[in-house]
Design a protein around this motif. Structure first.
Motif, mmCIF file in Angstrom:
data_model
loop_
_atom_site.group_PDB
_atom_site.id
_atom_site.type_symbol
_atom_site.label_atom_id
_atom_site.label_comp_id
_atom_site.label_asym_id
_atom_site.label_seq_id
_atom_site.Cartn_x
_atom_site.Cartn_y
_atom_site.Cartn_z
ATOM 1 N N ASP A 660 0.810 -1.217 0.000
ATOM 2 C CA ASP A 660 0.000 0.000 0.000
ATOM 3 C C ASP A 660 0.846 1.270 0.000
ATOM 4 N N PHE A 661 1.975 1.220 0.735
ATOM 5 C CA PHE A 661 2.728 2.469 0.861
ATOM 6 C C PHE A 661 3.900 2.533 -0.105
ATOM 7 N N GLY A 662 4.268 1.378 -0.657
ATOM 8 C CA GLY A 662 5.290 1.364 -1.701
ATOM 9 C C GLY A 662 6.657 1.854 -1.259
ATOM 10 N N VAL A 663 7.088 1.434 -0.053
ATOM 11 C CA VAL A 663 8.402 1.888 0.407
ATOM 12 C C VAL A 663 9.362 0.721 0.679
ATOM 13 N N SER A 664 8.912 -0.519 0.406
ATOM 14 C CA SER A 664 9.827 -1.638 0.623
ATOM 15 C C SER A 664 10.671 -1.849 -0.638
ATOM 16 N N THR A 665 11.642 -2.754 -0.548
ATOM 17 C CA THR A 665 12.469 -3.103 -1.707
ATOM 18 C C THR A 665 12.539 -4.628 -1.765
ATOM 19 N N ALA A 666 13.020 -5.156 -2.897
ATOM 20 C CA ALA A 666 13.109 -6.611 -3.034
ATOM 21 C C ALA A 666 14.014 -7.183 -1.945
ATOM 22 N N ALA A 667 15.099 -6.473 -1.623
ATOM 23 C CA ALA A 667 16.033 -6.982 -0.611
ATOM 24 C C ALA A 667 15.363 -7.023 0.767
ATOM 25 N N LEU A 668 14.614 -5.974 1.110
ATOM 26 C CA LEU A 668 13.920 -5.963 2.409
ATOM 27 C C LEU A 668 12.903 -7.098 2.471
ATOM 28 N N ASP A 669 12.165 -7.297 1.378
ATOM 29 C CA ASP A 669 11.173 -8.390 1.353
ATOM 30 C C ASP A 669 11.861 -9.740 1.538
ATOM 31 N N GLU A 670 13.033 -9.878 0.914
ATOM 32 C CA GLU A 670 13.744 -11.155 1.001
ATOM 33 C C GLU A 670 14.200 -11.407 2.446
ATOM 34 N N ILE A 671 14.723 -10.370 3.088
ATOM 35 C CA ILE A 671 15.167 -10.529 4.486
ATOM 36 C C ILE A 671 13.991 -10.959 5.363
ATOM 37 N N VAL A 672 12.862 -10.303 5.161
ATOM 38 C CA VAL A 672 11.667 -10.641 5.946
ATOM 39 C C VAL A 672 11.299 -12.112 5.729
ATOM 40 N N ASP A 673 11.299 -12.549 4.483
ATOM 41 C CA ASP A 673 10.936 -13.940 4.189
ATOM 42 C C ASP A 673 11.908 -14.927 4.829
ATOM 43 N N VAL A 674 13.209 -14.651 4.686
ATOM 44 C CA VAL A 674 14.210 -15.580 5.242
ATOM 45 C C VAL A 674 14.056 -15.648 6.763
ATOM 46 N N ALA A 675 13.872 -14.488 7.398
ATOM 47 C CA ALA A 675 13.775 -14.467 8.869
ATOM 48 C C ALA A 675 12.553 -15.257 9.333
ATOM 49 N N LEU A 676 11.430 -15.076 8.662
ATOM 50 C CA LEU A 676 10.211 -15.794 9.074
ATOM 51 C C LEU A 676 10.386 -17.293 8.860
ATOM 52 N N ASP A 677 11.028 -17.614 7.753
ATOM 53 C CA ASP A 677 11.273 -19.007 7.434
ATOM 54 C C ASP A 677 12.166 -19.664 8.489
ATOM 55 N N ALA A 678 13.070 -18.855 9.066
ATOM 56 C CA ALA A 678 14.017 -19.411 10.050
ATOM 57 C C ALA A 678 13.432 -19.387 11.462
ATOM 58 N N GLY A 679 12.179 -19.001 11.596
ATOM 59 C CA GLY A 679 11.531 -19.120 12.914
ATOM 60 C C GLY A 679 11.224 -17.818 13.621
ATOM 61 N N ALA A 680 11.444 -16.662 12.959
ATOM 62 C CA ALA A 680 11.095 -15.391 13.610
ATOM 63 C C ALA A 680 9.579 -15.324 13.791
ATOM 64 N N PHE A 714 21.188 -14.715 2.619
ATOM 65 C CA PHE A 714 21.096 -13.360 2.059
ATOM 66 C C PHE A 714 22.483 -12.718 1.894
ATOM 67 N N TYR A 715 23.322 -12.792 2.947
ATOM 68 C CA TYR A 715 24.593 -12.054 2.899
ATOM 69 C C TYR A 715 25.694 -12.824 2.164
ATOM 70 N N ALA A 716 25.836 -14.140 2.446
ATOM 71 C CA ALA A 716 26.932 -14.891 1.819
ATOM 72 C C ALA A 716 26.865 -14.831 0.287
ATOM 73 N N PRO A 717 25.669 -15.033 -0.306
ATOM 74 C CA PRO A 717 25.633 -14.957 -1.779
ATOM 75 C C PRO A 717 26.040 -13.581 -2.301
ATOM 76 N N ARG A 718 25.967 -12.554 -1.470
ATOM 77 C CA ARG A 718 26.358 -11.198 -1.912
ATOM 78 C C ARG A 718 27.783 -10.862 -1.471
ATOM 79 N N GLY A 719 28.463 -11.834 -0.905
ATOM 80 C CA GLY A 719 29.863 -11.646 -0.514
ATOM 81 C C GLY A 719 30.039 -10.722 0.683
ATOM 82 N N VAL A 720 29.001 -10.625 1.551
ATOM 83 C CA VAL A 720 29.086 -9.682 2.683
ATOM 84 C C VAL A 720 29.495 -10.412 3.956
ATOM 85 N N VAL A 721 30.478 -9.853 4.655
ATOM 86 C CA VAL A 721 30.916 -10.419 5.937
ATOM 87 C C VAL A 721 31.094 -9.270 6.928
ATOM 88 N N GLY A 722 31.400 -9.622 8.193
ATOM 89 C CA GLY A 722 31.818 -8.618 9.183
ATOM 90 C C GLY A 722 30.704 -7.701 9.634
#
Ligand code: NG1
Length: 739
Positions: A660-680, A714-722
């Motif tokens: 409705d508000f159009g302020v999310s992004t594909a990356a934010l949606d993906e994080i939400v999905d992964v977190a819920l999938d992992a038990g959040a 989410f992070y490993a496939p994008r090469g993000v650490v630390g």
């Protein structure tokens, strides 16, 4: 009659406010219910009136579980210089009832509440007692201070009385202390009258407010001398169930008392006898009954102070609107300011700091450190600028401004990030640096303070560092504004009330071109360890809400900067304009009015909006209206530690921000999905969106698993650490400045 006449009584009285009653509504203490046009509760009016009548000190008797909430809500009183302290009413009392009976839950009653306050009272000097949820009127306190300063012989207690008919409710029968008067005008006996109502209802015209604050018009409280004269009698029953019929103009006690300290041992003696009599689970030790017994037994005299002042109280839900209308009238008549404690500019809000917190005189500081936390918003997104409450918490990550005080009115900062060092003067007009320059947040703070009338004769030079990730939706910008303001105030030995500072800095931050709301500055200034913050606007109020043990908030960056000084600025401002347009097109005065409506009214407003608004505006409208209601539901869920419900509300909030508000992004949606999938239990974007971060609510036992899933998927496939990997946020205290 016992005891010699007390010596001269020079001390000014302390007011004990009884606020430990158990009645709660909307999940909050009824005693804090905002009823004034500026959101003040009746107990704040009591403090305001009593201060003007000469009471310098206040002791608030509260239940232990509500103390934090009272302290947070009444923080503006302390910063406005009100001498307020708290006494907790517990079932156990070291001297009086060391081992309360095991089944007892009910507090011991008003007489005991006064004994619970005794330790917080000055050793000498009179004190007064009132109920937190009654409005007694200023003249009542004036009568009391005058009488306490020069009591009639042997009088140890006083009570303010009102014509009984003026204290009835149009909504139902009420209980009052009915006073029988002796020939010398003192109390003979007080009887608790129950279910009292006029024998014959006499309608009366609304009367206007007197300029002194006396007798406000209270429709439904069949009030006023005219009705007193016309009505023949008031009927009801005694506690023992006997029918009662008394004159409509009898004197009623509403719980506003004056006492001398000699009364305390008498009360304690009676309380011990009460306990010895095995009061069971429900019997209470009432102040009025005890005073009456002491008077009847010849142990003391109690003076009566009849007053024509307009008493008001909230016994029935229907009374609230009437009390609110009367307070609005009194405010419009100039008897009270709309906001009792916060003024736009003036000595009460902007003060020279002359003492350290430990009471020593401060020396002009030469250096200091100002620290201001970032925040996550748990729920209530893009609604603060629509005047709707939000529920953030301050983070354990902050912006740290280490400074030296300069004799020159200038700000000089050394290198940070890409923009390098900068300097500007405080005695010349402060112009913005190019868009996106970090110095604009420091400039905004300085300009906000100067516009507010704070004199900044000294400057600051130093370094800004910090642990809040920048442009990640965690409000590093507001933390920098807050830290800069605190550094400048400290250097100039000035103080501004925290809420007022939050409000002025929210306005000031718009200097960077984003027409933001007031959530971030208030969260950074008013954060409370272990608590979320419910922030209300217009006027700004902060209520702390405990975060239940065993739950964690995981914060995960979407790796896209939410640069509101840059690209997200227009998108944000557009959303704000769309909201204004939507509510205006519907002809509604405020969003609060929409969000606070009952179910049926809310559904009909939504239906009207769906038909009246073009598709985009309708979607914006739907987000704001529903998100506003979710905040209240989420606050209630948090208070009852129903985190599954809280999680569901977070999920609904994210879907609404996305669709409705159009302020999310594909990356934010993906994080939400992964977190819920992992038990959040719930997950959503936090802050303005357009990049930035998401948060996930998890049981403590699950949080490592959620972080690991995000890392792997989410992070490993994008090469993000630390540093940019998710972290667990701890609800923390607000901003500080130290030498
Ligand atoms: P962030 O996340 O800091 O960009 C902004 C606004 C808030 C609020 C949220 C959305 C500023 C300083 N902050 O926060 O007031 O409107 O977006 O809920 O403008």
């Amino acid at each position: 009659m016992r005891g010699a006449e007390p010596a001269a009584r020079p001390e000014r009285p302390t007011l004990v406010i009884l606020a430990a009653g158990r009645s709660t509504r909307f999940g909050r203490a009824k005693q804090l219910e905002p009823v004034g046009p500026g959101g003040a509760s009746l107990l704040e009016y009591a403090v305001y009136d009593a201060m003007r009548a000469g009471f310098p000190r206040f002791v608030l008797v509260v239940r232990e579980s509500q103390r934090d909430e009272f302290e947070a809500r009444l923080a503006p009183l302390r910063t406005a210089g009100v001498g307020l302290s708290f006494a907790c009413q517990r079932l156990a009392h070291a001297d009086l009832v060391p081992l309360p009976p095991s089944g007892r839950v009910r507090p011991w009653g008003t007489g005991f509440a006064v004994l619970a306050a005794a330790a917080a009272l000055p050793r000498r000097g009179p004190f007064a007692v009132c109920n937190a949820d009654d409005f007694y009127g200023r003249a009542a306190y004036e009568n009391l201070t005058r009488a306490l300063a020069a009591p009639p012989p042997e009088v140890r207690a006083l009570t303010v009385t009102y014509p009984l008919a003026d204290t009835l409710s149009g909504s139902g029968g009420v209980s009052r202390g009915l006073c029988e008067v002796q020939s010398d005008g003192t109390l003979r006996r007080m009887t608790e009258g129950l279910d009292l109502h006029l024998e014959r209802h006499v309608p009366r015209p609304m009367s206007g407010a007197k300029s002194t604050g006396a007798r406000p018009a209270v429709a439904g409280h069949a009030a006023g001398p005219e009705s007193t004269a016309a009505a023949s009698a008031v009927v009801g029953r005694t506690a023992a169930g006997m029918p009662l019929r008394v004159g409509a103009d009898s004197q009623a006690c509403l719980g506003l008392w004056g006492f001398y300290p000699e009364v305390l041992p008498l009360l304690a003696e009676r309380f011990r006898a009460f306990i010895a009599g095995d009061p069971g689970d429900d019997e209470e030790f009432y102040l009025s009954e005890t005073v009456s017994d002491l008077v009847e037994d010849g142990r003391m005299r109690c003076g009566l102070l009849p007053t024509e002042e307009g008493w008001m109280g909230i016994t029935f839900p229907g009374d609230r609107a009437e009390v609110a209308a009367s307070l609005r009238e009194l405010t419009e008549a100039g008897v009270y300011p709309a906001d009792l404690w916060t003024r736009s500019v003036g000595p009460a809000s902007v003060r020279r700091r002359t003492e350290t917190p430990h009471g020593r005189r401060s020396r002009a500081p030469s250096r200091g450190v100002a620290t201001a936390p970032g925040r996550i918003n748990l729920i209530g997104e893009h609604i603060d600028y629509n005047g709707l409450p939000v529920l953030p918490m301050a983070l354990d990550r902050d912006v740290r401004f280490t400074f030296e005080v300069l004799r020159e009115p200038a700000v000089e900062l050394d290198g940070a990030a890409a923009h390098g060092p900068f300097a500007f003067r405080l005695d010349r007009p402060i112009e913005p640096a190019p868009q996106g320059h970090w110095s604009n947040y420091v400039r905004a703070a300085a300009r906000g303070l100067l516009d507010h009338g704070v004199e900044l004769k000294r400057g600051i030079g130093g370094t800004v560092a910090g642990t809040v990730p920048v442009a990640e939706g965690l409000s590093s910008s507001s933390a920098l504004v807050v830290a800069s303001a605190l550094a400048l105030l400290h250097a100039n030995e000035m103080e501004v009330d925290a809420l007022e500072l939050a409000a002025l800095l929210a306005r000031a931050e718009r200097f960077v071109g984003v027409r933001g709301g007031g959530m971030d500055q208030a969260a950074s200034l008013c954060g409370a360890k272990g608590h979320a913050l419910r922030i209300d606007f217009d006027p700004l109020r902060v209520t702390i809400v405990p975060v239940p043990e065993g739950w964690r908030w995981v914060v995960a960056s979407s790796l896209a900067r939410a640069e509101k000084a840059g690209a997200a600025r227009e998108a944000y401002n557009t959303r704000r304009s769309q909201c204004t347009e939507a509510i205006e097109r519907l002809g509604r005065a405020s969003w609060l009015e929409v969000v606070d409506a009952d179910e049926a009214e809310f559904a009909s407003v939504m239906e009207r909006a769906r038909r009246a608004l073009p598709p985009t505006l309708w979607r914006r409208f739907r987000h704001v209206a529903r998100e506003g209601r979710r905040v209240t539901e989420a606050e209630a869920a948090l208070r009852r530690a129903d985190m599954a419900a809280f999680g569901r509300l977070m999920n609904a909030s994210h879907a609404s921000l996305r669709d409705d508000f159009g302020v999310s992004t594909a990356a934010l949606d993906e994080i939400v999905d992964v977190a819920l999938d992992a038990g959040a239990a719930g997950a959503r974007l936090t802050g303005a969106g357009f990049g930035g971060s998401a948060i996930a609510l998890c049981r403590a036992s699950v949080s490592d698993g959620v972080i690991a899933a995000l890392r792997d998927r989410f992070y490993a496939p994008r090469g993000v650490v630390g540093d940019r990997l998710p972290f667990v946020a701890t609800p923390s205290n607000g901003a500080t400045v130290t030498s």
